[in-house]
Design a protein around this motif. Structure first.
Motif, PDB file in Angstrom:
ATOM      1  N   ASP A 147     -12.388 -12.831  38.619  1.00 29.95           N
ATOM      2  CA  ASP A 147     -11.862 -12.284  39.875  1.00 29.95           C
ATOM      3  C   ASP A 147     -10.744 -13.161  40.412  1.00 29.95           C
ATOM      4  O   ASP A 147      -9.707 -12.657  40.863  1.00 29.95           O
ATOM      5  N   VAL A 148     -10.932 -14.484  40.361  1.00 31.52           N
ATOM      6  CA  VAL A 148      -9.894 -15.404  40.823  1.00 31.52           C
ATOM      7  C   VAL A 148      -8.640 -15.254  39.971  1.00 31.52           C
ATOM      8  O   VAL A 148      -7.518 -15.208  40.491  1.00 31.52           O
ATOM      9  N   CYS A 149      -8.822 -15.160  38.666  1.00 32.99           N
ATOM     10  CA  CYS A 149      -7.682 -14.988  37.766  1.00 32.99           C
ATOM     11  C   CYS A 149      -6.939 -13.692  38.069  1.00 32.99           C
ATOM     12  O   CYS A 149      -5.700 -13.670  38.129  1.00 32.99           O
ATOM     13  N   ASP A 150      -7.673 -12.609  38.268  1.00 34.71           N
ATOM     14  CA  ASP A 150      -7.047 -11.313  38.584  1.00 34.71           C
ATOM     15  C   ASP A 150      -6.203 -11.412  39.851  1.00 34.71           C
ATOM     16  O   ASP A 150      -5.092 -10.859  39.927  1.00 34.71           O
ATOM     17  N   ARG A 151      -6.717 -12.105  40.841  1.00 33.34           N
ATOM     18  CA  ARG A 151      -5.991 -12.254  42.106  1.00 33.34           C
ATOM     19  C   ARG A 151      -4.742 -13.119  41.925  1.00 33.34           C
ATOM     20  O   ARG A 151      -3.692 -12.834  42.512  1.00 33.34           O
ATOM     21  N   LEU A 152      -4.850 -14.167  41.134  1.00 34.94           N
ATOM     22  CA  LEU A 152      -3.689 -15.003  40.856  1.00 34.94           C
ATOM     23  C   LEU A 152      -2.592 -14.197  40.178  1.00 34.94           C
ATOM     24  O   LEU A 152      -1.411 -14.272  40.550  1.00 34.94           O
ATOM     25  N   VAL A 153      -2.977 -13.431  39.171  1.00 33.42           N
ATOM     26  CA  VAL A 153      -2.009 -12.619  38.423  1.00 33.42           C
ATOM     27  C   VAL A 153      -1.375 -11.574  39.338  1.00 33.42           C
ATOM     28  O   VAL A 153      -0.151 -11.375  39.328  1.00 33.42           O
ATOM     29  N   ALA A 161      -0.935 -11.779  42.413  1.00 35.75           N
ATOM     30  CA  ALA A 161      -0.076 -12.451  43.391  1.00 35.75           C
ATOM     31  C   ALA A 161       1.230 -12.939  42.773  1.00 35.75           C
ATOM     32  O   ALA A 161       2.118 -13.417  43.479  1.00 35.75           O
ATOM     33  N   GLY A 162       1.339 -12.840  41.436  1.00 31.95           N
ATOM     34  CA  GLY A 162       2.583 -13.217  40.777  1.00 31.95           C
ATOM     35  C   GLY A 162       2.521 -14.448  39.909  1.00 31.95           C
ATOM     36  O   GLY A 162       3.527 -14.851  39.316  1.00 31.95           O
ATOM     37  N   VAL A 163       1.344 -15.072  39.780  1.00 36.85           N
ATOM     38  CA  VAL A 163       1.200 -16.251  38.925  1.00 36.85           C
ATOM     39  C   VAL A 163       1.141 -15.801  37.461  1.00 36.85           C
ATOM     40  O   VAL A 163       0.363 -14.910  37.121  1.00 36.85           O
ATOM     41  N   THR A 164       1.938 -16.416  36.616  1.00 42.75           N
ATOM     42  CA  THR A 164       1.997 -15.984  35.210  1.00 42.75           C
ATOM     43  C   THR A 164       1.494 -17.048  34.233  1.00 42.75           C
ATOM     44  O   THR A 164       1.542 -16.848  33.025  1.00 42.75           O
ATOM     45  N   SER A 165       1.010 -18.187  34.758  1.00 44.75           N
ATOM     46  CA  SER A 165       0.434 -19.228  33.907  1.00 44.75           C
ATOM     47  C   SER A 165      -0.868 -19.702  34.531  1.00 44.75           C
ATOM     48  O   SER A 165      -0.897 -20.043  35.721  1.00 44.75           O
ATOM     49  N   VAL A 166      -1.938 -19.722  33.721  1.00 39.89           N
ATOM     50  CA  VAL A 166      -3.261 -20.083  34.225  1.00 39.89           C
ATOM     51  C   VAL A 166      -3.890 -21.123  33.312  1.00 39.89           C
ATOM     52  O   VAL A 166      -3.910 -20.962  32.092  1.00 39.89           O
ATOM     53  N   LEU A 167      -4.400 -22.190  33.918  1.00 38.08           N
ATOM     54  CA  LEU A 167      -5.170 -23.194  33.194  1.00 38.08           C
ATOM     55  C   LEU A 167      -6.625 -22.985  33.571  1.00 38.08           C
ATOM     56  O   LEU A 167      -7.007 -23.120  34.735  1.00 38.08           O
ATOM     57  N   ASN A 168      -7.445 -22.647  32.582  1.00 41.56           N
ATOM     58  CA  ASN A 168      -8.825 -22.239  32.844  1.00 41.56           C
ATOM     59  C   ASN A 168      -9.829 -23.297  32.412  1.00 41.56           C
ATOM     60  O   ASN A 168      -9.931 -23.633  31.235  1.00 41.56           O
ATOM     61  N   PHE A 169     -10.572 -23.828  33.389  1.00 42.67           N
ATOM     62  CA  PHE A 169     -11.640 -24.780  33.102  1.00 42.67           C
ATOM     63  C   PHE A 169     -13.013 -24.107  33.135  1.00 42.67           C
ATOM     64  O   PHE A 169     -14.007 -24.741  32.796  1.00 42.67           O
ATOM     65  N   ALA A 170     -13.065 -22.863  33.559  1.00 37.87           N
ATOM     66  CA  ALA A 170     -14.343 -22.160  33.642  1.00 37.87           C
ATOM     67  C   ALA A 170     -14.835 -21.795  32.241  1.00 37.87           C
ATOM     68  O   ALA A 170     -14.027 -21.439  31.372  1.00 37.87           O
ATOM     69  N   LEU A 196      -9.503 -12.408  30.790  1.00 36.80           N
ATOM     70  CA  LEU A 196      -8.693 -11.292  30.310  1.00 36.80           C
ATOM     71  C   LEU A 196      -7.463 -11.159  31.199  1.00 36.80           C
ATOM     72  O   LEU A 196      -7.581 -11.022  32.411  1.00 36.80           O
ATOM     73  N   VAL A 197      -6.297 -11.220  30.584  1.00 36.28           N
ATOM     74  CA  VAL A 197      -5.045 -11.169  31.338  1.00 36.28           C
ATOM     75  C   VAL A 197      -4.044 -10.269  30.615  1.00 36.28           C
ATOM     76  O   VAL A 197      -4.191 -10.000  29.419  1.00 36.28           O
ATOM     77  N   PRO A 198      -3.001  -9.816  31.317  1.00 37.74           N
ATOM     78  CA  PRO A 198      -1.941  -9.039  30.651  1.00 37.74           C
ATOM     79  C   PRO A 198      -1.190  -9.908  29.647  1.00 37.74           C
ATOM     80  O   PRO A 198      -1.244 -11.144  29.697  1.00 37.74           O
ATOM     81  N   ASP A 199      -0.462  -9.244  28.747  1.00 42.88           N
ATOM     82  CA  ASP A 199       0.292  -9.969  27.720  1.00 42.88           C
ATOM     83  C   ASP A 199       1.362 -10.875  28.320  1.00 42.88           C
ATOM     84  O   ASP A 199       1.813 -11.829  27.678  1.00 42.88           O
TER      85      ASP A 199
END
Length: 251
Positions: free
Chosen positions: A174-180, A182-191, A196-199
């Protein structure tokens, strides 16, 4: 309405060099760390063999990697340390100021927020977010933790480029979906979950338990190899004739 990115970032933007293998990109930060240490020690030039040893790779691989940057060094001299630091930093985009938001300020989030190495490497932690009312309002790493409900507002007002997800697994997607969104295109995931993200979005996953398991595998192999060498030696030592099969026979 989102806030435009700082103008200086637009001016400094440069086209991505085509044809650099992913494996090479993954090694560039390793080279940069070794070069930074050399620069701090006052080293002006370094040979490919010395730099390769410091980075823990083969010299041929290092030379090939650096050739993708157009850096071939000087025969008999090697590479200019400061210039190579600049080249790699520029290629990695570290000559720009990348603004980061950390979502999830538990033990790991605290550690990340207090890490002093981000600024020297071109990253600014612009905001900290958490869903726990007991943490919201706390000051960590010089920043006041804001409620996760402010995520979209924070991304817009701070011009965030990179989102760090340090939440429990159930909240991560859910947090990742909201970041994306909002316009964020790079995510560092520690969870400990696959996001699942767009290409168009890049996700890098950091899984400490996986890394430990890989180390355990190699440790197990090393122990097995040591035992395989040690056991035959013990067997020979226990045989009274040294393994000739002629025990008790006089010469």
């Amino acid at each position: 309405m989102s806030t435009p990115r700082p103008a200086r970032l637009v001016r400094q933007a440069r086209p991505v060099r085509q044809g650099i293998p992913d494996a090479t990109v993954a090694r560039l930060p390793v080279y940069l760390r070794a070069l930074t240490t050399l620069a701090e020690d006052g080293t002006a030039t370094v040979s490919s063999e010395e730099l390769a040893a410091a980075a823990g790779v083969g010299s041929a691989k290092l030379r090939k990697d650096l050739s993708h940057l157009g850096s071939y060094g000087t025969r008999g001299v090697g590479y200019e340390v400061e210039y190579l630091v600049y080249q790699i930093s520029r290629e990695l985009g570290l000559t720009q100021d990348w603004r980061v938001v950390i979502v999830g300020v538990g033990n790991l989030g605290h550690a990340l927020a207090n890490y002093g190495g981000f600024v020297s490497r071109g990253f600014t932690v612009a905001a900290l977010l958490d869903a726990d009312d007991r943490i919201v309002g706390e000051t960590v790493g010089g920043l006041v933790v804001r409620p996760v409900d402010d995520l979209e507002e924070v991304v817009a007002e701070q011009g965030v480029h990179i989102g760090v997800v340090a939440t429990p697994a159930p909240a991560a997607q859910d947090v990742c979906d909201r970041l994306v969104a909002a316009g964020v295109t790079s995510v560092l995931n520690f969870a400990p979950v696959v996001l699942l993200v767009p290409d168009t979005v890049m996700v890098r996953k950091v899984d400490l338990s996986t890394e430990l398991q890989i180390l355990a595998f190699h440790e197990q192999r090393q122990v097995a190899n040591r035992l395989s060498v040690d056991v035959p030696a013990r067997v020979v030592a226990l045989e009274p004739d040294g393994g000739t099969g002629r025990a008790g026979v006089s010469p």
